[in-house]
Scaffold this active site. Structure first.
Site, PDB file in Angstrom:
ATOM      1  N   ASP A 127       0.855  -1.207   0.000  1.00  0.00           N
ATOM      2  CA  ASP A 127       0.000   0.000   0.000  1.00  0.00           C
ATOM      3  C   ASP A 127       0.880   1.244   0.000  1.00  0.00           C
ATOM      4  O   ASP A 127       0.579   2.234  -0.686  1.00  0.00           O
ATOM      5  CB  ASP A 127      -0.898   0.046   1.239  1.00  0.00           C
ATOM      6  CG  ASP A 127      -1.701  -1.226   1.416  1.00  0.00           C
ATOM      7  OD1 ASP A 127      -1.913  -1.945   0.422  1.00  0.00           O
ATOM      8  OD2 ASP A 127      -2.116  -1.501   2.563  1.00  0.00           O
TER       9      ASP A 127
HETATM   10  C1  26A Z   1     -12.124  -6.642   0.995  1.00  0.00           C
HETATM   11  N1  26A Z   1     -10.907  -6.833   1.734  1.00  0.00           N
HETATM   12  C2  26A Z   1     -10.547  -8.205   2.010  1.00  0.00           C
HETATM   13  C3  26A Z   1     -10.116  -5.762   2.105  1.00  0.00           C
HETATM   14  C4  26A Z   1      -8.936  -5.881   2.862  1.00  0.00           C
HETATM   15  C5  26A Z   1      -8.190  -4.721   3.106  1.00  0.00           C
HETATM   16  N2  26A Z   1      -8.540  -3.514   2.662  1.00  0.00           N
HETATM   17  C6  26A Z   1      -9.676  -3.460   1.968  1.00  0.00           C
HETATM   18  N3  26A Z   1     -10.461  -4.538   1.682  1.00  0.00           N
HETATM   19  N4  26A Z   1      -8.299  -6.916   3.461  1.00  0.00           N
HETATM   20  C7  26A Z   1      -7.201  -6.412   4.049  1.00  0.00           C
HETATM   21  N5  26A Z   1      -7.125  -5.082   3.851  1.00  0.00           N
HETATM   22  C8  26A Z   1      -6.120  -4.141   4.308  1.00  0.00           C
HETATM   23  O1  26A Z   1      -4.902  -4.402   3.721  1.00  0.00           O
HETATM   24  C9  26A Z   1      -3.953  -3.653   4.466  1.00  0.00           C
HETATM   25  C10 26A Z   1      -2.573  -4.183   4.237  1.00  0.00           C
HETATM   26  O2  26A Z   1      -2.244  -4.133   2.907  1.00  0.00           O
HETATM   27  C11 26A Z   1      -5.869  -4.177   5.798  1.00  0.00           C
HETATM   28  O3  26A Z   1      -6.772  -3.348   6.478  1.00  0.00           O
HETATM   29  C12 26A Z   1      -4.411  -3.695   5.908  1.00  0.00           C
HETATM   30  O4  26A Z   1      -4.323  -2.405   6.471  1.00  0.00           O
END
Ligand code: 26A
Length: 347
Positions: free
Chosen positions: A299
């Site tokens: 990210d």
């Molecule tokens: C729909 N999903 C599965 C998600 C996520 C996500 N952010 C948005 N949608 N699953 C995990 N994360 C985020 O990924 C970040 C790390 O790359 C987590 O909240 C974490 O901060």
């Protein structure tokens, strides 16, 4: 001369509160989690949040992949450069998110759901791996009505670039499609993150509907592999997959598509539509003792890269900015950036 316009980058996805802890194999097994993965929580996973809070030294950290990217881009850009959209609840978790984004100088326009709680992501760190299990809750209720509301739509029209986290394909593909069209109509860059292997595998239709609008597509090596496998690209060579992504049919012919694939400590791969040569940009390795955890590194990379694109930097320098911000984030706990701020300088 640098533009003095505000909110030049608009980001959309799922705001989440991360409940992050250092765990072990037994914890992963208890919930049937892979060491390095991102999934949507099913019923059998929903106990993990309380488990992490009660039985592990869990930290509450502002998360949501594209919100991390938005905070990251804002970290490197002048004040009031980035705005982020997504859905939250009306609860203490949303208050924690508001507090974090305020500190980061990020403007958010949340759709507040009166009935659903703010989404949570259980993050289990084992070594250099992170397993994420997300209960989207209010984030799953983001809708077109919010995007099209006059105040928000004004921000959409005003923005000079769009960044969408692929995780949002599980939530509101029509909102993504609106941003895609807005980008193409105004010849503004649309940047997509593939986000996770399961998006390429199980949300293929909405992903493919947006593909002609991608000006930049960012992923890591496992997402690239999942894309190739689910799209009948018969190679496991990351460079070839990057080329295939770059050369997909494109709507806005005024911009060549660029595919960027990160590979942890291995070089970042960049393919440009119509160009035979794929570029490789080596990553500066961090000393082991400087690594806190790699959750959010991807990210952060996207955040630094977007900052470069907004500032009109070259592709090479935008990648360097992404790598720089990823390095800073790895030194912090979770998807965070150090304060007081460090400043990037080209060397
Ligand atoms: C729909 N999903 C599965 C998600 C996520 C996500 N952010 C948005 N949608 N699953 C995990 N994360 C985020 O990924 C970040 C790390 O790359 C987590 O909240 C974490 O901060």
């Amino acid at each position: 001369m640098a533009s003095t316009k505000e909110y030049r980058l608009l980001c959309l996805e799922n705001p989440l509160l991360d409940i992050q802890a250092f765990g072990d194999e037994a914890l992963l097994q208890k919930y049937g989690l892979k060491a390095n993965d991102a999934i949507l929580a099913e019923e059998k996973h929903k106990g993990i949040y309380e488990d992490l809070l009660n039985n592990y030294d869990a930290k509450l950290i502002a998360g949501g992949a594209a919100q991390n990217t938005a905070r990251g881009a804002q970290y490197m850009l002048p004040p009031n450069s980035v705005v982020y959209l997504g859905g939250v609840g009306d609860d203490k978790y949303a208050a924690i998110l508001h507090d974090a984004v305020k500190k980061a100088g990020l403007r958010v326009e949340y759709r507040v759901d009166p009935k659903e709680p703010t989404g949570r992501c259980g993050v289990v760190i084992t070594g250099h791996n992170r397993s994420m299990c997300t209960d989207l809750a209010a984030a799953n209720h983001y809708d077109l009505e919010h995007l099209k509301s006059p105040e928000v739509w004004k921000l959409v029209e005003n923005a000079e670039a769009y960044y969408v986290g692929g995780y949002h394909f599980t939530v509101c593909p029509p909102a993504i499609q609106e941003l895609c069209k807005q980008a193409a109509a105004g010849n503004k860059p649309f940047i997509l993150s593939l986000s996770a292997p399961f998006i390429c595998q199980f949300f293929k239709d909405p992903l493919d509907a947006s593909a002609p609008y991608w000006d930049y597509v960012i992923g890591n090596e496992t997402e690239a592999a999942a894309y190739a496998e689910s799209h009948d690209i018969k190679t496991t060579d990351v460079k070839e997959i990057a080329k295939a992504l770059a050369n997909l049919p494109k709507e806005n012919k005024q911009r060549k598509r660029v595919a960027i694939i990160t590979q942890g400590t291995e070089p970042t791969i960049v393919a440009v539509q119509g160009e035979d040569k794929v570029q490789e940009y080596p990553v500066l390795e961090l000393a082991k003792e400087e690594i806190n955890d790699t959750n959010g590194a991807g990210d952060a990379f996207a955040g630094g890269f977007c900052a470069g694109i907004i500032e009109g930097k070259s592709l090479e320098e935008s990648v360097a900015m992404g790598q720089w911000l990823a390095r800073l984030s790895i030194k912090e706990l979770g998807p965070s950036y150090p304060f007081p701020k460090q400043t990037y300088s080209k060397n």
